[in-house]
Design a protein around this motif. Sequence first.
Motif, PDB file in Angstrom:
ATOM      1  N   VAL A  32      26.561  31.489  -5.318  1.00  0.00           N
ATOM      2  CA  VAL A  32      25.875  32.382  -4.376  1.00  0.00           C
ATOM      3  C   VAL A  32      26.885  33.138  -3.523  1.00  0.00           C
ATOM      4  O   VAL A  32      27.752  32.532  -2.878  1.00  0.00           O
ATOM      5  N   PHE A  33      26.748  34.462  -3.530  1.00  0.00           N
ATOM      6  CA  PHE A  33      27.587  35.307  -2.681  1.00  0.00           C
ATOM      7  C   PHE A  33      27.005  35.383  -1.272  1.00  0.00           C
ATOM      8  O   PHE A  33      27.721  35.313  -0.285  1.00  0.00           O
ATOM      9  N   TYR A  34      25.662  35.512  -1.180  1.00  0.00           N
ATOM     10  CA  TYR A  34      25.022  35.656   0.132  1.00  0.00           C
ATOM     11  C   TYR A  34      23.610  35.108   0.056  1.00  0.00           C
ATOM     12  O   TYR A  34      22.873  35.380  -0.910  1.00  0.00           O
ATOM     13  N   ALA A  35      23.213  34.333   1.059  1.00  0.00           N
ATOM     14  CA  ALA A  35      21.852  33.817   1.159  1.00  0.00           C
ATOM     15  C   ALA A  35      21.377  33.934   2.591  1.00  0.00           C
ATOM     16  O   ALA A  35      22.127  33.634   3.527  1.00  0.00           O
ATOM     17  N   VAL A  36      20.139  34.372   2.765  1.00  0.00           N
ATOM     18  CA  VAL A  36      19.606  34.574   4.107  1.00  0.00           C
ATOM     19  C   VAL A  36      18.112  34.271   4.120  1.00  0.00           C
ATOM     20  O   VAL A  36      17.411  34.506   3.131  1.00  0.00           O
ATOM     21  N   LYS A  37      17.655  33.723   5.213  1.00  0.00           N
ATOM     22  CA  LYS A  37      16.222  33.544   5.445  1.00  0.00           C
ATOM     23  C   LYS A  37      15.768  34.702   6.307  1.00  0.00           C
ATOM     24  O   LYS A  37      16.182  34.850   7.448  1.00  0.00           O
ATOM     25  N   GLY A  38      14.926  35.577   5.738  1.00  0.00           N
ATOM     26  CA  GLY A  38      14.561  36.825   6.399  1.00  0.00           C
ATOM     27  C   GLY A  38      13.619  36.652   7.565  1.00  0.00           C
ATOM     28  O   GLY A  38      13.174  35.537   7.890  1.00  0.00           O
ATOM     29  N   THR A  39      13.285  37.773   8.205  1.00  0.00           N
ATOM     30  CA  THR A  39      12.421  37.747   9.384  1.00  0.00           C
ATOM     31  C   THR A  39      11.025  37.233   9.064  1.00  0.00           C
ATOM     32  O   THR A  39      10.337  36.705   9.931  1.00  0.00           O
ATOM     33  N   ASN A  40      10.602  37.380   7.807  1.00  0.00           N
ATOM     34  CA  ASN A  40       9.278  36.902   7.408  1.00  0.00           C
ATOM     35  C   ASN A  40       9.323  35.490   6.829  1.00  0.00           C
ATOM     36  O   ASN A  40       8.307  34.999   6.310  1.00  0.00           O
ATOM     37  N   GLY A  41      10.479  34.844   6.889  1.00  0.00           N
ATOM     38  CA  GLY A  41      10.603  33.478   6.399  1.00  0.00           C
ATOM     39  C   GLY A  41      10.954  33.364   4.938  1.00  0.00           C
ATOM     40  O   GLY A  41      11.201  32.256   4.437  1.00  0.00           O
ATOM     41  N   GLN A  42      10.997  34.479   4.209  1.00  0.00           N
ATOM     42  CA  GLN A  42      11.320  34.437   2.798  1.00  0.00           C
ATOM     43  C   GLN A  42      12.832  34.316   2.597  1.00  0.00           C
ATOM     44  O   GLN A  42      13.617  34.814   3.392  1.00  0.00           O
ATOM     45  N   LEU A  43      13.199  33.669   1.500  1.00  0.00           N
ATOM     46  CA  LEU A  43      14.605  33.459   1.193  1.00  0.00           C
ATOM     47  C   LEU A  43      15.112  34.545   0.245  1.00  0.00           C
ATOM     48  O   LEU A  43      14.404  34.951  -0.684  1.00  0.00           O
ATOM     49  N   TYR A  44      16.345  34.998   0.503  1.00  0.00           N
ATOM     50  CA  TYR A  44      16.980  35.986  -0.360  1.00  0.00           C
ATOM     51  C   TYR A  44      18.329  35.432  -0.789  1.00  0.00           C
ATOM     52  O   TYR A  44      19.121  34.977   0.042  1.00  0.00           O
ATOM     53  N   PHE A  45      18.555  35.457  -2.116  1.00  0.00           N
ATOM     54  CA  PHE A  45      19.820  34.970  -2.654  1.00  0.00           C
ATOM     55  C   PHE A  45      20.472  36.082  -3.472  1.00  0.00           C
ATOM     56  O   PHE A  45      19.820  36.695  -4.334  1.00  0.00           O
ATOM     57  N   ASP A  46      21.740  36.340  -3.205  1.00  0.00           N
ATOM     58  CA  ASP A  46      22.523  37.264  -4.022  1.00  0.00           C
ATOM     59  C   ASP A  46      23.642  36.468  -4.669  1.00  0.00           C
ATOM     60  O   ASP A  46      24.430  35.811  -3.970  1.00  0.00           O
ATOM     61  N   VAL A  47      23.699  36.513  -6.016  1.00  0.00           N
ATOM     62  CA  VAL A  47      24.675  35.718  -6.735  1.00  0.00           C
ATOM     63  C   VAL A  47      25.831  36.593  -7.209  1.00  0.00           C
ATOM     64  O   VAL A  47      25.726  37.818  -7.252  1.00  0.00           O
ATOM     65  N   TYR A  48      26.925  35.929  -7.552  1.00  0.00           N
ATOM     66  CA  TYR A  48      28.089  36.668  -8.037  1.00  0.00           C
ATOM     67  C   TYR A  48      27.810  37.349  -9.369  1.00  0.00           C
ATOM     68  O   TYR A  48      28.182  38.493  -9.587  1.00  0.00           O
ATOM     69  N   ASN A  49      27.139  36.636 -10.260  1.00  0.00           N
ATOM     70  CA  ASN A  49      26.814  37.196 -11.571  1.00  0.00           C
ATOM     71  C   ASN A  49      25.478  37.912 -11.490  1.00  0.00           C
ATOM     72  O   ASN A  49      24.414  37.321 -11.668  1.00  0.00           O
ATOM     73  N   ASP A  50      25.519  39.224 -11.202  1.00  0.00           N
ATOM     74  CA  ASP A  50      24.284  39.984 -11.028  1.00  0.00           C
ATOM     75  C   ASP A  50      23.626  40.366 -12.351  1.00  0.00           C
ATOM     76  O   ASP A  50      22.517  40.901 -12.366  1.00  0.00           O
ATOM     77  N   ARG A  51      24.325  40.164 -13.457  1.00  0.00           N
ATOM     78  CA  ARG A  51      23.774  40.424 -14.786  1.00  0.00           C
ATOM     79  C   ARG A  51      23.316  41.873 -14.952  1.00  0.00           C
ATOM     80  O   ARG A  51      22.305  42.155 -15.590  1.00  0.00           O
ATOM     81  N   LEU A  52      24.061  42.781 -14.345  1.00  0.00           N
ATOM     82  CA  LEU A  52      23.803  44.207 -14.554  1.00  0.00           C
ATOM     83  C   LEU A  52      24.700  44.682 -15.693  1.00  0.00           C
ATOM     84  O   LEU A  52      25.917  44.671 -15.580  1.00  0.00           O
ATOM     85  N   THR A  53      24.065  45.091 -16.797  1.00  0.00           N
ATOM     86  CA  THR A  53      24.847  45.485 -17.969  1.00  0.00           C
ATOM     87  C   THR A  53      25.508  46.838 -17.789  1.00  0.00           C
ATOM     88  O   THR A  53      26.517  47.141 -18.407  1.00  0.00           O
ATOM     89  N   SER A  54      24.933  47.672 -16.917  1.00  0.00           N
ATOM     90  CA  SER A  54      25.500  49.009 -16.725  1.00  0.00           C
ATOM     91  C   SER A  54      25.371  49.415 -15.266  1.00  0.00           C
ATOM     92  O   SER A  54      24.478  50.173 -14.886  1.00  0.00           O
ATOM     93  N   PRO A  55      26.271  48.912 -14.393  1.00  0.00           N
ATOM     94  CA  PRO A  55      26.194  49.239 -12.964  1.00  0.00           C
ATOM     95  C   PRO A  55      26.374  50.730 -12.712  1.00  0.00           C
ATOM     96  O   PRO A  55      27.029  51.428 -13.487  1.00  0.00           O
ATOM     97  N   ILE A  56      25.812  51.206 -11.608  1.00  0.00           N
ATOM     98  CA  ILE A  56      25.969  52.603 -11.212  1.00  0.00           C
ATOM     99  C   ILE A  56      27.404  52.858 -10.789  1.00  0.00           C
ATOM    100  O   ILE A  56      28.003  52.081 -10.042  1.00  0.00           O
ATOM    101  N   ASP A  57      27.965  53.949 -11.286  1.00  0.00           N
ATOM    102  CA  ASP A  57      29.331  54.345 -10.923  1.00  0.00           C
ATOM    103  C   ASP A  57      29.313  54.963  -9.534  1.00  0.00           C
ATOM    104  O   ASP A  57      28.533  55.875  -9.259  1.00  0.00           O
ATOM    105  N   ASN A  58      30.152  54.469  -8.622  1.00  0.00           N
ATOM    106  CA  ASN A  58      30.177  54.965  -7.242  1.00  0.00           C
ATOM    107  C   ASN A  58      30.482  56.445  -7.177  1.00  0.00           C
ATOM    108  O   ASN A  58      30.005  57.169  -6.317  1.00  0.00           O
ATOM    109  N   GLU A  59      31.364  56.911  -8.055  1.00  0.00           N
ATOM    110  CA  GLU A  59      31.827  58.300  -7.953  1.00  0.00           C
ATOM    111  C   GLU A  59      30.830  59.274  -8.569  1.00  0.00           C
ATOM    112  O   GLU A  59      30.589  60.358  -8.060  1.00  0.00           O
TER     113      GLU A  59
END
Length: 240
Positions: A209-236
């Motif tokens: 887990v890269f980031y985990a937070v319990k939001g204002t509505n009580g729901q949990l949000y987890f962001d993992v290192y392996n996002d499994r995006l096969t084709s991420p958006i290019d910043n440029e």
Amino acid sequence: MSDFMEIIVRTIFAFFLFMVIANFLGKQTLSRMTLHHFTATVTFGSITANLAFNLRNEAWQVATAMITFFCIAFSLSIITLKSRKARKWLSGKPTIIIEDGKILEENLRLLRYTLDTLNHALRQKDVFDIQEVQYAVVEPNGEISLLKYPPYRYVTKEDLNIFIKEGNHFPIELIMEKQILDKNLDNNGLTKDWLLSELTKRGLTVTSVFYAVKGTNGQLYFDVYNDRLTSPIDNETGHR
């Protein structure tokens, strides 16, 4: 010591001294500045530059001037907190420039505001038709505050009689870069066992887990290192 090395040492010293002073003066000095905050910031910048680059003056002399000015600025901050009259004189006071839909030309003149400046300030507040504005006030920090006529104001949940659910709380950060934030758990009555249980339900581990937070509505949000995006958006390019 060579001039080159002396400039480096003085610059490092000036940076950290300024950081210490800015921390004592508070965040308001560095954000939306009133008159005396603006004066203090500009003067500190000038003294800091002299401390870093003006080799004709001894470092301790410039540092003494900087600390002396800090004492003055800090004292003025205390005075403005305790005295409303002093606050008006040192920080300025709000000035009404539109009252009940009418432009107050005399107040514009005192502020050296032109109609172009006024219209520019209104557009920055997403107001393109001046007839929408009931009141406009120039705050001590130079920002403009508006009160629109009722037909042009945003609709609120209260206006629509929508029930507002109680119990929303400030977000609680649980994990940051593989590290469990034990202090946040303790301060909010949460346990590490509960967090590990929630991770297990989702097939996750702390180290994934890269980031985990319990939001204002009580729901949990987890962001993992392996996002499994096969084709991420290019910043440029903005394309995948």
